[in-house]
Design a protein around this motif. Structure first.
Motif, PDB file in Angstrom:
ATOM      1  N   ASP A 120     -73.195  32.420  23.428  1.00  0.00           N
ATOM      2  CA  ASP A 120     -73.314  33.839  23.782  1.00  0.00           C
ATOM      3  C   ASP A 120     -72.542  34.135  25.063  1.00  0.00           C
ATOM      4  N   ASN A 121     -71.986  35.320  25.126  1.00  0.00           N
ATOM      5  CA  ASN A 121     -71.318  35.820  26.334  1.00  0.00           C
ATOM      6  C   ASN A 121     -70.270  34.875  26.897  1.00  0.00           C
ATOM      7  N   PHE A 122     -69.489  34.261  26.044  1.00  0.00           N
ATOM      8  CA  PHE A 122     -68.444  33.350  26.495  1.00  0.00           C
ATOM      9  C   PHE A 122     -67.119  34.104  26.527  1.00  0.00           C
ATOM     10  N   ASP A 123     -66.407  34.019  27.644  1.00  0.00           N
ATOM     11  CA  ASP A 123     -65.149  34.745  27.794  1.00  0.00           C
ATOM     12  C   ASP A 123     -63.965  33.877  27.358  1.00  0.00           C
ATOM     13  N   TRP A 124     -63.560  34.032  26.113  1.00  0.00           N
ATOM     14  CA  TRP A 124     -62.456  33.262  25.546  1.00  0.00           C
ATOM     15  C   TRP A 124     -61.118  33.685  26.144  1.00  0.00           C
ATOM     16  N   GLU A 153     -61.997  36.567  18.300  1.00  0.00           N
ATOM     17  CA  GLU A 153     -62.542  36.802  19.639  1.00  0.00           C
ATOM     18  C   GLU A 153     -61.435  37.060  20.660  1.00  0.00           C
TER      19      GLU A 153
END
Length: 195
Positions: A120-124, A153
């Motif tokens: 969750d909420n991972f900035d790729w 994403e």
């Protein structure tokens, strides 16, 4: 089909030779390990990348499983029973069972479906390079599913996304990783139920 045991030294040599190409540019690097078997392989990749580069290397894991694998591994009683049974069986029988399971799963209709869970909420978007790692490509559906989800994403076109596995077991796979060590064999990894 031949079954061989995973050889750490051979894999380390493969990584050393192939990952220099991946590190030829500066930038933020993310290694994505596909659970279960891709996690230990991804950690080996991270370790090798850290040896070869001063670039910061981040790691994240994703889950992408066949429904049958999820059921098999979520039931601790079945898992323990299988592991104990496999420990007393001769290698030749384990090899035959592995080949039978491989052929069965490859031809089973549900083999195409995957359950994918990303953090969750991972900035790729902060990464210039993403290396997706799994232990093996059989049908290729897991690797393809994860790559497609990552591409959805990420909207930055400059991100370089590549894939790496130890083995491609099937010439008919829907995707072939950018880097792989073996093809047309089955590998028994130390973390496998029969390992």
């Amino acid at each position: 089909m031949k079954v061989v045991n995973f050889d750490q030294k051979v894999f380390d040599s493969f990584l050393q030779k192939n990952l220099e190409k991946f590190l030829d540019k500066n930038g933020n690097c993310l290694v994505v390990g596909i659970k279960e078997g891709g996690i230990p392989i991804a950690k080996m990749v991270v370790k090798q990348l850290q040896k070869e580069s001063s670039t910061k290397i981040d790691f994240v894991s994703v889950t992408c499983q066949r429904p049958s694998t999820k059921r098999k591994k979520s039931n601790q009683l079945i898992k323990i029973t299988l592991q104990k049974s496999f420990k007393i069986l001769p290698q030749s029988i384990l090899n035959r069972l592995r080949v039978i399971e491989y052929k069965y799963l490859l031809h089973k209709a549900e083999n195409n479906s995957r359950e994918i869970t990303f953090p969750d909420n991972f900035d790729w978007k902060v990464y210039d390079k993403i290396l997706v790692v799994d232990d093996a490509v059989d049908s290729g559906n897991s690797l393809r599913s994860v790559l497609e989800k990552i591409e959805q994403e990420i909207i930055i076109p400059k991100t370089n996304i590549i894939s790496l596995t130890v083995v491609v077991t099937n010439k008919e796979s829907v995707i072939v990783p950018d880097y792989y060590l073996y093809s047309d064999i089955l590998i028994r990894f130390p973390w496998s139920l029969d390992g």
